[in-house]
Design a protein around this motif. Sequence first.
Motif, PDB file in Angstrom:
ATOM      1  N   ILE B  58      25.251  23.382  60.650  1.00 53.48           N
ATOM      2  CA  ILE B  58      25.862  22.325  61.456  1.00 53.48           C
ATOM      3  C   ILE B  58      25.086  22.154  62.763  1.00 53.48           C
ATOM      4  O   ILE B  58      24.813  21.038  63.201  1.00 53.48           O
ATOM      5  CB  ILE B  58      27.348  22.666  61.742  1.00 53.48           C
ATOM      6  N   GLU B  59      24.680  23.274  63.369  1.00 55.40           N
ATOM      7  CA  GLU B  59      23.958  23.170  64.640  1.00 55.40           C
ATOM      8  C   GLU B  59      22.563  22.576  64.445  1.00 55.40           C
ATOM      9  O   GLU B  59      22.077  21.828  65.281  1.00 55.40           O
ATOM     10  CB  GLU B  59      23.891  24.546  65.317  1.00 55.40           C
ATOM     11  N   LEU B  60      21.946  22.915  63.294  1.00 46.61           N
ATOM     12  CA  LEU B  60      20.640  22.324  62.988  1.00 46.61           C
ATOM     13  C   LEU B  60      20.780  20.820  62.838  1.00 46.61           C
ATOM     14  O   LEU B  60      19.969  20.043  63.358  1.00 46.61           O
ATOM     15  CB  LEU B  60      20.086  22.950  61.707  1.00 46.61           C
ATOM     16  N   ARG B 301      13.207  26.039  58.126  1.00 44.89           N
ATOM     17  CA  ARG B 301      12.165  27.084  58.081  1.00 44.89           C
ATOM     18  C   ARG B 301      11.495  27.230  59.435  1.00 44.89           C
ATOM     19  O   ARG B 301      11.175  28.333  59.872  1.00 44.89           O
ATOM     20  CB  ARG B 301      11.133  26.741  57.007  1.00 44.89           C
ATOM     21  N   ALA B 302      11.290  26.088  60.129  1.00 43.76           N
ATOM     22  CA  ALA B 302      10.639  26.145  61.437  1.00 43.76           C
ATOM     23  C   ALA B 302      11.518  26.885  62.437  1.00 43.76           C
ATOM     24  O   ALA B 302      11.026  27.625  63.281  1.00 43.76           O
ATOM     25  CB  ALA B 302      10.349  24.732  61.932  1.00 43.76           C
ATOM     26  N   LYS B 303      12.822  26.679  62.357  1.00 46.61           N
ATOM     27  CA  LYS B 303      13.708  27.255  63.359  1.00 46.61           C
ATOM     28  C   LYS B 303      14.027  28.720  63.067  1.00 46.61           C
ATOM     29  O   LYS B 303      14.022  29.561  63.958  1.00 46.61           O
ATOM     30  CB  LYS B 303      14.999  26.443  63.423  1.00 46.61           C
ATOM     31  N   ALA B 318      27.750  18.139  55.525  1.00 52.83           N
ATOM     32  CA  ALA B 318      29.054  17.723  56.045  1.00 52.83           C
ATOM     33  C   ALA B 318      28.858  16.985  57.365  1.00 52.83           C
ATOM     34  O   ALA B 318      29.472  15.940  57.605  1.00 52.83           O
ATOM     35  CB  ALA B 318      29.956  18.943  56.245  1.00 52.83           C
ATOM     36  N   TYR B 319      27.972  17.502  58.200  1.00 49.29           N
ATOM     37  CA  TYR B 319      27.715  16.877  59.497  1.00 49.29           C
ATOM     38  C   TYR B 319      27.066  15.509  59.330  1.00 49.29           C
ATOM     39  O   TYR B 319      27.531  14.513  59.878  1.00 49.29           O
ATOM     40  CB  TYR B 319      26.832  17.800  60.344  1.00 49.29           C
TER      41      TYR B 319
END
Lengths: 348, 385
Positions: B58-60, B301-303, B318-319
């Motif tokens: 969700i934060e991504l 993958r980057a994060k 969902a977001y």
Amino acid sequence: MKRENIIRIGLIVLVVLVLAILNSTLGNYQLRILNLAGIYVVLGLSLNLINGFAGLFSLGHAGFMAIGAYTSALLTMSVAQKQSNFFVKPIVPWLANIEMPFLPAMLIGGLVAAVLGTLIAAPILRLRDDYLAIATLGFSEIIRVIFTNTMSLTNGALGLKGLTRYTNVPYSWGIAILTILFMFSLRRSSYGKAFMAIREDDVAAESMGIDLFKHKLLAFTIGSFFAGIGGALLAHLMGTIDPLMFRFLMTFNVLLIVVLGGIGSITGTVISAVVVTVAMEVLRFLDGTIDLGFMVIQSVPGMRMVLFSILLMLVVLFYQNGLMGRDEITLDSMGKFYKNKIKKGAKS
Amino acid sequence: MKRIALLLVLVMVLSIPLTACQSSDNGSTADSDVIKFGVFEPLTGANAAGGAMEIEGIELAQELYPEVLGKKIELVIVDNKSDKVEAANAATKLVDQDKVNAIIGSWGSSFSMAAGPIVMEAGIPAVGTSCTNPLVTLGNDYYFRVTFIDSFQGVVMANYAFTELGATKVAIVQEISNDYSVGLVKFFTDEFVRLTGDPGSILYVANYNTGDQDFTAQLTNIKQLNPDAIFAPGNYSESAMLIKQAKELDIKAPFLGADTWETPEFIDIGGSAVDGAVFSTFFDSQVPLTPESSVFLDAYRAKFNKEPASVTALAYDAYILLVDAIERAGSAEPGKIKEALAATAGFDGAAGVVTLDENGDAVKNAVIKTVKNGEFTYLTTISPQ
């Protein structure tokens, strides 16, 4: 009428008035917490009766709550709701068409819990202390596992949903107040005195002619009855139940309230039930990002539980017998408190 | 005196949050330039790991899509302590105190079901992430979900067993204390009996409880019946042990399962025994299903520098589904979001194309995978009829 009784009735009327005002002014969220606090008062007092008055260390509360919750839920659910819930295995025919109002369903839930409580207690009350705790804990898990496996009776792990949410402040707090009054009069009665005699020294109690088994069984039965009522109230506050709700953690929540309030104290249990329920929600802000004005603390989920645990540790360190110990806040004790104050004032 | 002093300190500590709460409430209600998504997930307690994976997603998604209709999206994340009563409290808080426009959550059907009546009464739409119990959305117009429900997965595996494996007799092992497993078995059984036209084609249904370690009793019975395949959806650790013990008993029939098996732990515990196990899932991190999958996979993958779990992709979906619904509705009013959500069709999510049916359940492709030489290998994609 005695002056004390008038004051008592006046106090109850005052509490009812305050609750009525709260009921009409609070938002849904606060009302929910208020309801929950009332339910935890009932649950805490019933465990306090078993653990505090009679000194039987029972850890089976969640099991009796489950019985009360499931019995009442199956009785109040509409025929259509039952059909849509039991889509894996159809419900047993004799339950499919029963539908009744909340109050009788709740009482039946309590009675079924009481009967099963008696049946379970009869053999295991021969055990003492830790062994009794382990046996009751085992029974509450057995009840949960049975509910998980009897798909045509309880819908198993899928749980039940769509219960009408009957529980409101008049129900939750009405029953909480009745329970408080019941517990006070029980404690004053010969039964209550016998319970406490057994708690202090069962050999001495028995030699004074108290039937140990009968009294222990009675305490356990009454405790299970109120646990069942509490379970029914909780089910109809939530609108949905499943067996996982009644894990050991549920017993732990109630036990926490009793220990925190003081094992054996009625007013202590009531105070701690309200404080614990409200504090858990009030401390929620700790999970979020906190802006202190001069610095911002990034959100850390779980901070609430950390602080809650610290508060618990403080209480356990400084109040080893719980907030109230075995004392009560009664008219007498309040009167004494004021008299002492007046005396002190006069001296200085 | 000491006691009174301590009591005073306690009262003061408890009253700090009261004032803090009030001030934050005043701050947020005045600000109408913000669209609020409430998120309730188990962040502490038994299911905290599941909740944490979904919050990642969700934060991504919020980092990638921080705005809709020119307004900023704010996440209000609350913890439900892996507890049903707390989940209901948390949902009420989101609806009543935080005045969110929509809700995302939760890991675990039980918690979503607790929130069901609350969102329905308040008229706030909610999008479930990985809750698969059919009862979550049933009879609730305000609850939707981006994951497919057990019915489709059960049907897919029944078809696979019948057509690909040519099985006519199957045995079933279900995790009776898990609503997910019980639901899947029900739909698998219905479909398999329909396909074979033989009510006796399900030879045996064995039960076990979450946390069980020894399955010899169930497996000995199954071995005598000699089924063509064994359908055993359930928790990955129990399933892996089950398959391992079956191989020790020399049971040759292939094991069929569902998406919970797709974790590295399944292979770690099962070792070479789980080679050949076949399961359905909705997501494959190697074969991107939609353009959105690539966006999600690259960003993730980057994060985090690892492969995402499938529930992370669902939470991400969902977001972005909510963002898409608000764009389509042209408004962040809960009632309009709900209507836009209900009309969702062919939405490109990271975990597949989402079309919501009349119950608010996602209809999407299923991916069938197997374990080959200790690695998950893609077999085929099956689309709903």
